[in-house]
Write an enzyme that holds these catalytic residues in place. Structure first.
Site, short mmCIF file in Angstrom:
data_model
loop_
_atom_site.label_atom_id
_atom_site.label_comp_id
_atom_site.label_asym_id
_atom_site.label_seq_id
_atom_site.Cartn_x
_atom_site.Cartn_y
_atom_site.Cartn_z
N GLN A 12 5.26 -4.53 1.42
CA GLN A 12 4.13 -4.18 2.27
C GLN A 12 2.93 -5.00 1.88
O GLN A 12 2.69 -5.26 0.70
CB GLN A 12 3.82 -2.69 2.12
CG GLN A 12 2.66 -2.19 2.96
CD GLN A 12 2.48 -0.68 2.83
OE1 GLN A 12 3.44 0.06 2.88
NE2 GLN A 12 1.25 -0.26 2.65
N ASP A 13 2.14 -5.43 2.87
CA ASP A 13 0.85 -6.08 2.64
C ASP A 13 -0.25 -5.13 3.05
O ASP A 13 -0.17 -4.50 4.11
CB ASP A 13 0.73 -7.37 3.46
CG ASP A 13 1.53 -8.53 2.90
OD1 ASP A 13 2.06 -8.40 1.79
OD2 ASP A 13 1.60 -9.56 3.57
N LYS A 19 1.40 -4.68 -7.89
CA LYS A 19 0.49 -5.21 -6.87
C LYS A 19 0.21 -6.68 -7.15
O LYS A 19 0.07 -7.09 -8.31
CB LYS A 19 -0.84 -4.45 -6.89
CG LYS A 19 -0.71 -2.97 -6.57
CD LYS A 19 -2.03 -2.25 -6.70
CE LYS A 19 -1.87 -0.78 -6.39
NZ LYS A 19 -3.12 -0.04 -6.61
N HIS A 77 -5.52 0.41 -11.47
CA HIS A 77 -6.17 -0.77 -10.90
C HIS A 77 -7.39 -0.34 -10.10
O HIS A 77 -7.37 0.67 -9.40
CB HIS A 77 -5.19 -1.51 -9.99
CG HIS A 77 -5.84 -2.61 -9.21
ND1 HIS A 77 -6.19 -2.47 -7.89
CD2 HIS A 77 -6.21 -3.85 -9.59
CE1 HIS A 77 -6.75 -3.60 -7.48
NE2 HIS A 77 -6.78 -4.44 -8.48
N GLU A 123 -0.26 -22.30 -0.58
CA GLU A 123 0.77 -21.26 -0.46
C GLU A 123 0.29 -20.10 -1.31
O GLU A 123 0.20 -20.21 -2.53
CB GLU A 123 2.11 -21.76 -0.99
CG GLU A 123 2.79 -22.77 -0.11
CD GLU A 123 4.16 -23.18 -0.66
OE1 GLU A 123 4.50 -22.88 -1.82
OE2 GLU A 123 4.89 -23.83 0.09
N HIS A 181 -6.87 3.33 -9.52
CA HIS A 181 -5.73 3.97 -8.87
C HIS A 181 -4.40 3.57 -9.48
O HIS A 181 -4.25 2.46 -9.98
CB HIS A 181 -5.68 3.59 -7.38
CG HIS A 181 -6.91 3.90 -6.63
ND1 HIS A 181 -7.42 3.06 -5.67
CD2 HIS A 181 -7.77 4.95 -6.67
CE1 HIS A 181 -8.52 3.58 -5.15
NE2 HIS A 181 -8.76 4.72 -5.75
N LYS A 230 -12.88 10.67 -2.87
CA LYS A 230 -11.70 10.74 -3.75
C LYS A 230 -11.97 10.10 -5.10
O LYS A 230 -11.65 10.68 -6.15
CB LYS A 230 -10.51 10.05 -3.05
CG LYS A 230 -9.25 9.97 -3.87
CD LYS A 230 -8.15 9.29 -3.06
CE LYS A 230 -7.60 8.13 -3.82
NZ LYS A 230 -6.51 7.44 -3.16
N ASP A 231 -12.58 8.91 -5.09
CA ASP A 231 -12.81 8.20 -6.34
C ASP A 231 -13.89 8.84 -7.21
O ASP A 231 -13.94 8.60 -8.42
CB ASP A 231 -13.14 6.73 -6.08
CG ASP A 231 -11.93 5.94 -5.61
OD1 ASP A 231 -10.79 6.44 -5.73
OD2 ASP A 231 -12.11 4.80 -5.12
N TYR A 289 -3.48 -7.42 -0.63
CA TYR A 289 -2.56 -7.23 -1.74
C TYR A 289 -1.20 -6.79 -1.27
O TYR A 289 -1.06 -6.04 -0.31
CB TYR A 289 -3.12 -6.29 -2.81
CG TYR A 289 -3.48 -4.90 -2.38
CD1 TYR A 289 -2.63 -3.83 -2.66
CD2 TYR A 289 -4.68 -4.64 -1.74
CE1 TYR A 289 -2.97 -2.54 -2.28
CE2 TYR A 289 -5.03 -3.36 -1.37
CZ TYR A 289 -4.16 -2.30 -1.65
OH TYR A 289 -4.50 -1.03 -1.27
N ARG A 339 -13.64 0.58 -5.76
CA ARG A 339 -12.40 1.25 -5.34
C ARG A 339 -11.52 1.38 -6.58
O ARG A 339 -11.13 0.39 -7.18
CB ARG A 339 -11.70 0.44 -4.26
CG ARG A 339 -12.52 0.29 -2.98
CD ARG A 339 -11.81 -0.63 -1.98
NE ARG A 339 -12.62 -0.91 -0.82
CZ ARG A 339 -12.53 -0.24 0.34
NH1 ARG A 339 -11.67 0.73 0.49
NH2 ARG A 339 -13.32 -0.57 1.35
N ARG A 398 -11.58 -30.92 6.24
CA ARG A 398 -11.35 -29.82 7.19
C ARG A 398 -11.35 -28.45 6.54
O ARG A 398 -11.54 -27.45 7.20
CB ARG A 398 -9.99 -30.02 7.88
CG ARG A 398 -9.85 -31.32 8.64
CD ARG A 398 -8.41 -31.57 8.99
NE ARG A 398 -7.62 -31.69 7.76
CZ ARG A 398 -6.29 -31.63 7.70
NH1 ARG A 398 -5.59 -31.43 8.78
NH2 ARG A 398 -5.67 -31.76 6.54
#
Length: 186
Positions: free
Chosen positions: A46-47, A72, A119, A28, A62, A167-168, A132, A59, A23
């Site tokens: 926060q996620d 993170k 990162h 976890e 940072h 920005k990057d 993250y 990206r 399936r």
């Protein structure tokens, strides 16, 4: 769960157990008790979720200044990324050194990026969903970055002409970056 310690102090590559059959699979992705057994004790508040539609999106790199720094826990739900961390802790024996990891929907690996590391990641497939967890809220006034192509770092990205945000494109080299992290021997 298997936890692989990096040569960069505090960085951990996590391989959750996955149980598959005809399936699909079950795993976890986060279990506080199990993570604590591996000395991962951050309280995530926060996620975040990013989608990159094309291969070659980069990206980063940072970080947030020390008073609002974030740990993170990164994972990829669809697609694959080359994930890079850079030690920005002044005085650290590995200051300015980097490591890169492939995180993908197939290997199900997760990367714990502690405070004191910049990162970033680049997508190596299309339609990449990255999730993250962070242990500190985003703070625009503490948000900083390092140039992805800083020739002093010599990061071996798998792409040459990335798709970047405005920005990057403007981040300075590490030697010129606003950075208040100081390494402390533990």
């Amino acid at each position: 769960m298997k936890v692989i310690e990096s040569r960069l102090s505090g960085v951990k590559l996590i391989e959750p157990k996955s149980f598959g059959d005809h399936r699909g699979f079950f795993m976890e992705s986060y279990n506080e008790k199990l993570f604590n057994e591996f000395n991962i004790n951050e309280v995530f508040i926060q996620d975040n979720h990013s989608l990159s539609k094309e291969a070659g999106v980069l990206r980063g790199l940072h970080y947030q200044l020390e008073s609002k720094a974030q740990t993170k826990l990164i994972r990829v739900v669809t697609g694959a990324i080359y994930d890079v961390i850079v030690d920005v802790r002044k005085g650290s024996p590995t200051y300015g050194e980097w490591e890169g990891y492939i995180l993908s929907e197939h290997n199900k690996r997760q990367l714990l990026v502690p405070k004191g590391f910049a990162h970033g990641f680049c997508t190596i497939t299309e339609n990449v969903n990255v999730l993250y967890k962070v242990d500190e809220l985003y703070s625009p006034e503490h948000d900083r970055g390092i140039a992805w192509d800083d020739d002093d770092l010599r990061i071996d990205w798998p792409i040459r002409n990335p798709i970047l945000s405005e920005k990057d494109m403007k981040h300075p080299k590490l030697k010129d970056a606003d950075n208040n992290f100081i390494w402390e021997r533990k």
